[in-house]
Design a protein around this motif. Structure first.
Motif, PDB file in Angstrom:
ATOM      1  N   TYR A 138      39.892   5.928 101.005  1.00  0.00           N
ATOM      2  CA  TYR A 138      38.707   5.192 100.555  1.00  0.00           C
ATOM      3  C   TYR A 138      38.881   3.700 100.810  1.00  0.00           C
ATOM      4  O   TYR A 138      37.918   3.008 101.189  1.00  0.00           O
ATOM      5  N   GLN A 139      40.083   3.179 100.595  1.00  0.00           N
ATOM      6  CA  GLN A 139      40.315   1.759 100.853  1.00  0.00           C
ATOM      7  C   GLN A 139      40.281   1.462 102.351  1.00  0.00           C
ATOM      8  O   GLN A 139      39.670   0.488 102.791  1.00  0.00           O
ATOM      9  N   GLN A 140      40.927   2.295 103.134  1.00  0.00           N
ATOM     10  CA  GLN A 140      41.025   2.060 104.582  1.00  0.00           C
ATOM     11  C   GLN A 140      39.690   2.204 105.289  1.00  0.00           C
ATOM     12  O   GLN A 140      39.383   1.430 106.216  1.00  0.00           O
ATOM     13  N   ASN A 141      38.884   3.185 104.882  1.00  0.00           N
ATOM     14  CA  ASN A 141      37.673   3.546 105.636  1.00  0.00           C
ATOM     15  C   ASN A 141      36.381   3.225 104.903  1.00  0.00           C
ATOM     16  O   ASN A 141      35.341   3.800 105.215  1.00  0.00           O
ATOM     17  N   ARG A 142      36.429   2.320 103.968  1.00  0.00           N
ATOM     18  CA  ARG A 142      35.269   2.034 103.125  1.00  0.00           C
ATOM     19  C   ARG A 142      34.033   1.644 103.937  1.00  0.00           C
ATOM     20  O   ARG A 142      32.894   1.915 103.527  1.00  0.00           O
ATOM     21  N   ALA A 153      44.409  28.844 103.099  1.00  0.00           N
ATOM     22  CA  ALA A 153      43.460  27.767 103.367  1.00  0.00           C
ATOM     23  C   ALA A 153      43.697  27.079 104.704  1.00  0.00           C
ATOM     24  O   ALA A 153      44.829  26.913 105.159  1.00  0.00           O
ATOM     25  N   TYR A 154      42.578  26.672 105.306  1.00  0.00           N
ATOM     26  CA  TYR A 154      42.551  25.783 106.467  1.00  0.00           C
ATOM     27  C   TYR A 154      41.804  24.543 106.013  1.00  0.00           C
ATOM     28  O   TYR A 154      40.687  24.636 105.480  1.00  0.00           O
ATOM     29  N   ILE A 155      42.415  23.374 106.173  1.00  0.00           N
ATOM     30  CA  ILE A 155      41.776  22.126 105.757  1.00  0.00           C
ATOM     31  C   ILE A 155      41.786  21.157 106.927  1.00  0.00           C
ATOM     32  O   ILE A 155      42.850  20.761 107.414  1.00  0.00           O
ATOM     33  N   LEU A 156      40.599  20.789 107.396  1.00  0.00           N
ATOM     34  CA  LEU A 156      40.449  19.848 108.503  1.00  0.00           C
ATOM     35  C   LEU A 156      40.199  18.461 107.930  1.00  0.00           C
ATOM     36  O   LEU A 156      39.312  18.282 107.085  1.00  0.00           O
ATOM     37  N   THR A 157      40.992  17.486 108.366  1.00  0.00           N
ATOM     38  CA  THR A 157      40.822  16.109 107.909  1.00  0.00           C
ATOM     39  C   THR A 157      40.750  15.163 109.103  1.00  0.00           C
ATOM     40  O   THR A 157      41.263  15.463 110.181  1.00  0.00           O
ATOM     41  N   CYS A 158      40.107  14.020 108.881  1.00  0.00           N
ATOM     42  CA  CYS A 158      39.966  13.007 109.929  1.00  0.00           C
ATOM     43  C   CYS A 158      40.528  11.680 109.431  1.00  0.00           C
ATOM     44  O   CYS A 158      40.302  11.289 108.281  1.00  0.00           O
ATOM     45  N   GLU A 159      41.227  10.986 110.304  1.00  0.00           N
ATOM     46  CA  GLU A 159      41.872   9.735 109.929  1.00  0.00           C
ATOM     47  C   GLU A 159      40.868   8.689 109.469  1.00  0.00           C
ATOM     48  O   GLU A 159      41.101   7.965 108.494  1.00  0.00           O
ATOM     49  N   HIS A 160      39.718   8.621 110.129  1.00  0.00           N
ATOM     50  CA  HIS A 160      38.738   7.575 109.844  1.00  0.00           C
ATOM     51  C   HIS A 160      37.624   8.112 108.951  1.00  0.00           C
ATOM     52  O   HIS A 160      36.440   8.073 109.282  1.00  0.00           O
ATOM     53  N   ASP A 161      38.021   8.608 107.790  1.00  0.00           N
ATOM     54  CA  ASP A 161      37.094   9.271 106.868  1.00  0.00           C
ATOM     55  C   ASP A 161      37.516   8.945 105.443  1.00  0.00           C
ATOM     56  O   ASP A 161      38.686   9.109 105.087  1.00  0.00           O
TER      57      ASP A 161
END
Length: 408
Positions: A234-238, A340-348
């Motif tokens: 949240y801080q990085q991609n606000r 579980a499969y969890i997809l995450t994105c760096e810029h999110d």
């Protein structure tokens, strides 16, 4: 001629200024994302104007734009039969593979679309393409749930729709009607749909009245908590599109029927301050200084207020409800949920929600596959089809379907 040239230059500079926003150099196709974000921002500003003038709720304006450009009829194609129907009163779009040998049982997936519990539809072209592709490549039956949206309904109605449709599909007689193998059914969703999928997976797993349970849960950049709006992501991609930090707080308050004036205090974590004991049990479940690895925590520090705003939790108690915030579930509940499969994105901004949930599932002895995209941004998976194709979107879809194919 000079005047025309001057006006043209001025307009060009103005448009470029409006479109351009600084983006990380590792994000996928930045100029394309800027154009997409400028379109989205314009629609939001139009919605806010209509709302301020008392003409329409801002969400209705956004959905009108989505419906006008994105809606796709239930058109069957070679290899996939598509129909709009209802499951126990909940609207769904069913994509049924017509491939394979006669009598062969298929795999099944309940899919829940994103959109902040307020936008989107199973009938959107992007979700239609995604579910159609899943049905084709997995030889499966995909049930895309058209749950009701805010502001027409609020929590827990969206969750109830998702649960009701899932319970109906899992009935042995319904699975038999669609020739689906009861041992090979998954629940999945992206963003707010990932939130619903995680919550439904928890409820189905602990429901002793059901004879058929989900084999897998596949969560695409899920939103899972609203107690800490200052995790490292949240801080990085606000200020990274297409999901800004303030917009996520706004979606939460629309969903949970909270006062819009709570946005700024929530962004400052004033609803979980040290003097507000009621929120403390929830905070222990998302202690990111413990749940996130050093490479993710980096230089970021927790934001903790000494004194807070008790009125937020008092008026929006659903902030602590695990049906709204699945990350807050107890370990004995998580322990019963499927692989579980969890997809995450760096810029999110939601990156750490997914990573923390994956860690908590692992602590509950649930097998987890984390698929992380260093160049990804929120929503990229639905931008894998014309006319809004991103290369990272294409990769996420390919890898997501491949994981389902290997594990379902």
């Amino acid at each position: 001629m000079k005047r025309f040239f001057s006006v043209t230059c001025l307009l060009t500079v103005s448009v470029a200024y409006y479109i351009y926003i600084p983006l990380p150099n590792t994000i996928a196709e930045p100029w394309k994302l800027m154009l997409l974000d400028a379109t989205f921002r314009s629609a939001m500003r139009l919605g806010n104007l209509a709302h301020d003038l008392g003409l329409s709720h801002h969400i209705h304006v956004l959905n009108f734009a989505v419906n006008h450009f994105e809606m796709q009829g239930p058109e069957s194609s070679e290899g996939v039969h598509v129909q709009d129907t209802s499951f126990s009163g909940v609207q769904v779009r069913v994509f049924e593979s017509t491939q394979g040998e006669e009598g062969q049982l298929k795999r099944g997936v309940v899919y829940l679309h994103g959109g902040g519990w307020a936008l989107g539809s199973a009938r959107m072209r992007s979700y239609d393409f995604l579910c159609r592709k899943m049905a084709e490549e997995l030889n499966a039956v995909i049930v895309s749930v058209d749950y009701r949206l805010a502001p027409k309904v609020r929590f827990p109605e969206q969750y109830d729709d998702a649960l009701q449709a899932s319970r109906y599909f899992l009935l042995p007689e319904v699975l038999s009607r669609f020739s689906v193998n009861p041992d090979r059914v998954a629940v999945s969703g992206d963003s707010a749909g990932g939130n619903l999928a995680a919550a439904v997976a928890q409820q189905i797993a602990t429901d002793s009245t059901l004879s058929v349970k989900f084999k897998l849960q596949a969560l695409i950049y899920p939103v899972l908590q609203a107690l800490d709006f200052n995790t490292p992501s949240y801080q990085q991609n606000r200020d990274v599109p297409i999901l800004y930090r303030s917009l996520m707080a706004r979606f939460w308050l629309e969903y949970l029927d909270g006062d819009p004036s709570f946005i700024q205090p929530m962004l400052a974590n004033s609803h979980t301050a040290l003097d507000l004991n009621r929120a403390t049990p929830g905070l222990t479940k998302l202690n990111w200084t413990r749940l996130l690895p050093p490479a993710i925590r980096r230089h970021y520090k927790p934001v903790v207020q000494a004194r807070g705003m008790a009125r937020i939790i008092e008026e929006v108690p659903a902030l602590l409800d695990v049906r709204a915030a699945p990350l807050l579930a107890e370990l004995d509940i998580l322990r019963q949920t499927p692989r579980a499969y969890i997809l995450t994105c760096e810029h999110d901004v939601l990156r750490d929600d997914g990573l923390m949930y994956g860690r908590r599932l692992e602590e509950a002895d649930v097998a987890v596959t984390n698929d992380h995209y260093e160049d990804g941004f929120h929503g990229c998976m639905i931008f894998a089809f014309w006319p809004t194709y991103f290369s990272v979107g294409g990769r996420t879809v390919k890898n997501y379907i491949h994981w389902l194919d290997q594990n379902l």
